[in-house]
Design an enzyme around this catalytic site. Structure first.
Site: not given
Ligand code: F6R
Length: 637
Positions: A2, A27, A76, A102-103, A509, A513, A516, A532, A632
């Site tokens: 946030c 955020r 968020w 925020n938190g 990675e 990508k 997401e 395996h 982000k």
């Protein structure tokens, strides 16, 4: 997470809050809200909406409220679904106290139950609303506002940055922080408050970074700062030099595409910067007693080791390196493990920040901790840093944001010169991290006498070459991807990614990508693990994307893994290097990358991998720059 923002001054606050919220959307962007205090009636007017700041802005065009004290929030979601009720500001029962937060308040359920028993009625499912109701009780219980705040922070567990407005005190903002950052900007007869300086960077460069576990009562002309025990603290202001340039898409359809194309420049700029500070080591030779790197630097140091907050002697004696990060930055760290072990001949350990926090800490002598974070605000990484700082071990931050919390708290820092990364999916930050870590591993090896100055120079040139290839290889496949392959591969609903040795963390990675931004399920394995268990997943409906390496022995093993896939009628797409005929011939689709230095293989493949994933996602019509559920900057643990 946030973003939070506040204003107290002589001007009207609404437009500043809405503009600032837009800059803080990295955020979180699932809902947004604003509250101002009406000067005449001393009452709150507010508006909140599910959806991003643009929607709030649009809908608020019809509303006329404004005020010279106000605050806003972009959310968020952590507690409660994304809807209007759970958006901030949150209020107490009679809506005379407004809070943006925020938190995460840990154990808030118990507090909520107690408050419900005391006849508080809740409208939302948020932990923030609990704070508003609790504070209401404490304000009534305690003789002074200051004592009420002190009592509040004692009852709250977890991390929080809060801005509180009260109708009873219409000319002030209360700001409170534990772990989550808050900064106050000093203007003329006005103060700005935000979770990040960029929210008001066009208004003032004079700032006060609120110390951890502190609170302040902020009016237009005054900041009264206290620790959580109520002891007054000195207000230390500083000038931030960083410019925030709100870049536009410059003709690209998405920021992600623009940022993919900015990589060559970002790497070149970063390595050129490293070369400058890395070459003036002579001035470092006598600095064993020099002050550690100052907490917030206005200018970069002229010497690499002073910049990093360690001495040349410490570097020479280094027996291990530890890399800590989250998400894409963690993938960069995992690739970089190969750089440090190969050039510096010392073990490099890589930790996920969120896991590191709950593992036993073994204090290693002659070691250094490098914390990698594009934003410099990731809560997991910051918490890991704080834990290490408590052990008095050298810490170095590698970040793209010089004004970030990580820079203020680490012993030293190495800035990335990637420029603002707006798209939520990290692209140029990843390649810049790889490049700088490659450079740093070489620079440590030079200090240790393991490589010569000429080798160092060659490594720098190799980085420039890899950056060039990263870009040219995109151009070679641009038409094929946009006209044919993106369409073809966007039809699959799941993918398997494989890599081996240095290409395994790179495959991780790539899988991140794809998942997401496209929401296509993608699973990644070390190629040698296929047999395996995961080999059971191979079928014609699940493409296998295999990343090669330039190590001759590992390459042979990768060819065997490719054959295992084809023997089971799997669909195989490979990222191979020039001359790797066995792999190229066996694949259904092959991207062929010009050869670079073996350890720079992942860097050379980065642009094409991202470009391919980007175009698959375009075909699916996803909101590429702001994928669902993400933000982000991940400022909660
Ligand atoms: C993925 C992505 C995230 C971040 C992670 C850490 O594209 O961007 O996985 O890498 O949240 O963020 P930083 O590097 O800012 O600490």
């Amino acid at each position: 997470m946030c973003g939070i923002i506040g204003y107290v001054g002589e001007k009207k606050s609404r437009s500043y809050i809405l503009e600032g919220l837009k800059k803080l959307e990295y955020r979180g962007y699932d809902s947004a809200g604003i509250v101002c205090i009406d000067e005449k009636h001393k009452q709150f007017s507010f508006q909140k909406e599910a959806g991003g700041v643009s929607l709030l802005k649009k809908l608020s065009e019809k509303v006329t409220f404004d005020g010279s004290v106000g605050m806003g929030h972009t959310r968020w979601a952590t507690h409660g679904v994304v809807d209007k009720k759970n958006a901030h500001p949150q209020f107490n029962s009679d809506k005379s106290i407004a809070i943006v937060h925020n938190g995460i308040v840990e154990g808030y359920e118990d507090l909520r139950e107690e408050l419900i028993k005391a006849k508080h009625a809740f409208e939302s499912s948020t932990d923030t609303e609990v704070i508003a109701h609790l504070f209401d009780e404490l304000v009534q219980e305690q003789p002074t506002l200051k004592l009420a705040i002190m009592s509040l922070v004692k009852k709250l567990e977890g991390a929080f940055a809060l801005v509180v407005m009260m109708e009873q005190y219409p000319d002030q903002l209360i700001v409170i922080r534990r772990r989550s950052p808050l900064v106050v900007g000093i203007g003329e007869n006005e103060h700005f408050v935000a979770s990040d300086f960029i929210a008001f960077s066009d208004k003032t460069k004079d700032v006060v970074f609120l110390p951890d576990t502190s609170f302040a009562i902020v009016t237009k002309n005054n900041i009264d700062l206290f620790d959580f025990d109520g002891k007054p603290l000195e207000v230390i202001s500083q000038k931030v030099k960083e410019e925030y340039t709100q870049t536009d898409k410059q003709g690209f359809e998405h920021y992600m595409l623009k940022e993919i194309y900015e990589q060559k420049r970002a790497i070149t700029r970063s390595i050129s910067f490293c070369k400058v500070i890395g070459n003036s080591s002579s001035s470092c030779q006598s600095d064993e007693t020099s002050e550690p790197f100052s907490r917030y630097k206005e200018e970069y140091n002229d010497c690499i080791w002073r910049q990093l907050g360690i001495t040349p002697k410490q570097v020479k004696n280094l027996k291990s390196v530890n890399l800590i990060a989250a998400g894409t930055s963690w993938h960069a760290a995992r690739v970089a493990q190969f750089f440090f072990e190969s050039f510096c001949k010392i073990p490099a350990r890589v930790y996920l920040a969120s896991e590191f926090l709950y593992m036993p800490f073994f204090n290693q002598e002659d070691s250094v901790y490098i914390l990698i974070s594009q934003s410099g605000e990731t809560a997991d990484t910051l918490q890991a840093l704080r834990l290490i700082n408590a052990q008095d071990v050298p810490t170095i931050a590698l970040t793209n944001v010089a004004s970030s919390t990580i820079v203020r708290e680490a012993g030293g820092f190495l800035p990335m010169q990637a420029g603002p990364e707006i798209s939520v999916a990290s692209t140029k930050a990843f390649s810049t991290q790889l490049s700088i870590l490659y450079w740093l591993a070489n620079r440590i090896a030079l200090e240790k006498g393991l490589i010569s100055a000429l080798d160092m120079h060659d490594s720098e040139e190799d980085l420039f070459i890899a950056a060039e290839i990263l870009e040219t290889v995109i151009e070679s496949y641009k038409l094929k991807i946009t006209h044919e392959l993106a369409e073809q591969y966007s039809k699959y609903s799941r993918f398997i990614f494989l890599g081996r040795n240095i290409s395994y963390p790179f495959a991780l990675e790539a899988a991140l990508k794809l998942k997401e931004i496209s929401y296509i399920f993608s699973q990644c394995y070390p190629a040698g693990e296929l047999k395996h268990g995961p080999i059971a997943l191979i079928d014609e409906y699940t493409p296998v994307v295999l990343f090669s390496t330039l190590d001759k022995i590992v390459y042979q093993k990768i060819v065997s893994n490719a054959q295992e896939v084809k023997a089971r009628k799997g669909h195989l797409l490979v990222f191979a290097f020039e001359g790797q005929k066995e792999l190229i011939n066996i694949a259904d689709t092959a991207f062929i990358i010009p050869k670079v230095k073996p350890l720079l293989g992942p860097l050379a493949m980065t642009g094409l991998m991202q470009f391919f994933v980007y175009h698959i996602t375009c075909k699916l019509g996803r909101p590429i720059d702001k994928p669902r559920n993400l933000a982000k900057s991940v400022t909660v643990e």
